[in-house]
Design an enzyme around this catalytic site. Sequence first.
Site, short mmCIF file in Angstrom:
data_model
loop_
_atom_site.label_atom_id
_atom_site.label_comp_id
_atom_site.label_asym_id
_atom_site.label_seq_id
_atom_site.Cartn_x
_atom_site.Cartn_y
_atom_site.Cartn_z
CE LYS A 1 -4.53 -1.74 2.10
NZ LYS A 1 -5.22 -1.87 2.63
CE LYS B 1 -5.64 -8.31 -1.07
NZ LYS B 1 -5.73 -8.22 0.08
CE LYS C 1 -13.12 -3.86 1.60
NZ LYS C 1 -12.58 -3.57 2.88
P1 TYM Z 1 -10.30 -6.59 4.57
O1 TYM Z 1 -11.38 -5.34 5.16
O2 TYM Z 1 -9.59 -6.16 3.37
O3 TYM Z 1 -10.84 -7.71 3.86
C1 TYM Z 1 -11.92 -8.22 4.82
C2 TYM Z 1 -11.59 -10.33 4.56
O4 TYM Z 1 -12.00 -10.42 3.67
C3 TYM Z 1 -10.54 -10.84 3.54
N1 TYM Z 1 -9.96 -11.34 1.95
C4 TYM Z 1 -10.21 -11.56 1.23
N2 TYM Z 1 -10.39 -13.43 0.84
C5 TYM Z 1 -10.14 -14.31 0.23
N3 TYM Z 1 -10.02 -13.23 -1.02
C6 TYM Z 1 -9.69 -11.74 -1.48
N4 TYM Z 1 -9.54 -11.60 -2.64
C7 TYM Z 1 -10.53 -11.30 0.06
N5 TYM Z 1 -9.69 -10.16 0.55
C8 TYM Z 1 -10.09 -10.01 1.20
C9 TYM Z 1 -9.77 -10.78 4.22
O5 TYM Z 1 -8.24 -11.56 4.56
C10 TYM Z 1 -10.29 -10.73 5.82
O6 TYM Z 1 -10.73 -11.22 6.47
N6 TYM Z 1 -7.34 -5.59 8.72
C11 TYM Z 1 -8.61 -6.44 8.00
C12 TYM Z 1 -9.63 -5.83 9.35
C13 TYM Z 1 -8.86 -6.29 10.08
C14 TYM Z 1 -9.37 -7.34 11.12
C15 TYM Z 1 -9.33 -6.95 12.66
C16 TYM Z 1 -9.86 -8.76 10.75
C17 TYM Z 1 -9.10 -5.17 11.28
N7 TYM Z 1 -9.68 -6.17 12.74
C18 TYM Z 1 -9.10 -7.93 13.40
C19 TYM Z 1 -9.82 -9.63 11.32
C20 TYM Z 1 -9.77 -8.84 12.75
C21 TYM Z 1 -8.62 -5.70 6.87
O7 TYM Z 1 -8.05 -4.87 5.95
O8 TYM Z 1 -9.27 -6.89 6.18
#
Ligand code: TYM
Length: 336
Positions: free
Chosen positions: A113, A199, A202
């Site tokens: 990022k 991957k 968003k």
């Molecule tokens: P975020 O918002 O990017 O994504 C949310 C969840 O979706 C999963 N994910 C995917 N899984 C499979 N294939 C993909 N292409 C894909 N893109 C996203 C992510 O693995 C995630 O489970 N940092 C985290 C949010 C967060 C969090 C936490 C998660 C903040 N605090 C505490 C767990 C526990 C994030 O940015 O996810």
Amino acid sequence: MGKQRILSGIQPTGNLHLGNYLGAIRNWVELQEEYEAFLFMADLHAITVPHDPAQLAENTYKVAATYIACGIDPEKATIFVQSHVSAHAELAWLFNCITPLNWLERMIQFKEKAIKQGENVSIGLLDYPVLQAADILLYEPDRVPVGEDQKQHLELTRDIAARLNHQFGTEKAPILKIPEPLIREVGARVMSLTDGTKKMSKSDPSDQSRIDLTDAPEAIIRKFKRAKTDPLRGLEFDNPERPECHNLLSLYALLAGKSKQAVAEECREMGWGQFKPLLAETAVEALRPIQTRYSELMDDRTYLEKVLRQGNERAGAIAFQTLAKVKDALGYSKPL
Ligand code: TYM
């Protein structure tokens, strides 16, 4: 013994896509039956990249509505907004002071990022995994169900907990519980429709690269029609030369609820011209009930507010207890 606990969250930045659904939310729906589930909207994380204040609250509601539309039951699971429970930010500060800087500089997501943003990188972007560690450790979960891309952040969370326990606790009486990641093999890495080695994300500037959960049927059909493929006939899983083929077959298996073997058989002789409409139709049908429920929920703000108020109470009750425990271990006086 009570139920084991899970915790997870999603950032309310942009629309949620098939990766978020198949890698995360869909698993939570299953897990909520067996575990006590804490699921939140990571809105403090959402401002680590430039954001629009006019959209933040609305996006947070949209993610809450998406959780419920996908099958999270607010009576079984606790759904809450991260910024409503101020213990997250406070514990993150305490963790900041015990986390070595070079642990954060190693984080792959930060590097990726930061490169994208050039000069405009905030401390928040670097510090983001520390906040994530606070999010998790406040609730003392047993498991943290996420997609593959969060694995490194979960390892860091475990390292921070172990360091705090080592520095301020005793072996017999650790301060924080060390959680295990829960990463499913299928769906943990949904890839982009324009490049099967990247991957689905968003933040990809190309809308064509992902299927959003709110995409209209025509958009879903068009995106799959244009999805990158290869010139080979016959479809197969696990060929490293054909990442797009593996990704699209995996999506079909997950969305149709079919096993990998069944899909491998069914599609072995197919060409893209036959498979793509089948996949598109399957995706449209899988998303239809979610989309219907989602629009109903977005029209019922009173209900969503009730869910979040209740979630805030349940989450806060646990989070502030853990925060007090950590502050106590660090030697803080109690508020008078
Ligand atoms: P975020 O918002 O990017 O994504 C949310 C969840 O979706 C999963 N994910 C995917 N899984 C499979 N294939 C993909 N292409 C894909 N893109 C996203 C992510 O693995 C995630 O489970 N940092 C985290 C949010 C967060 C969090 C936490 C998660 C903040 N605090 C505490 C767990 C526990 C994030 O940015 O996810």
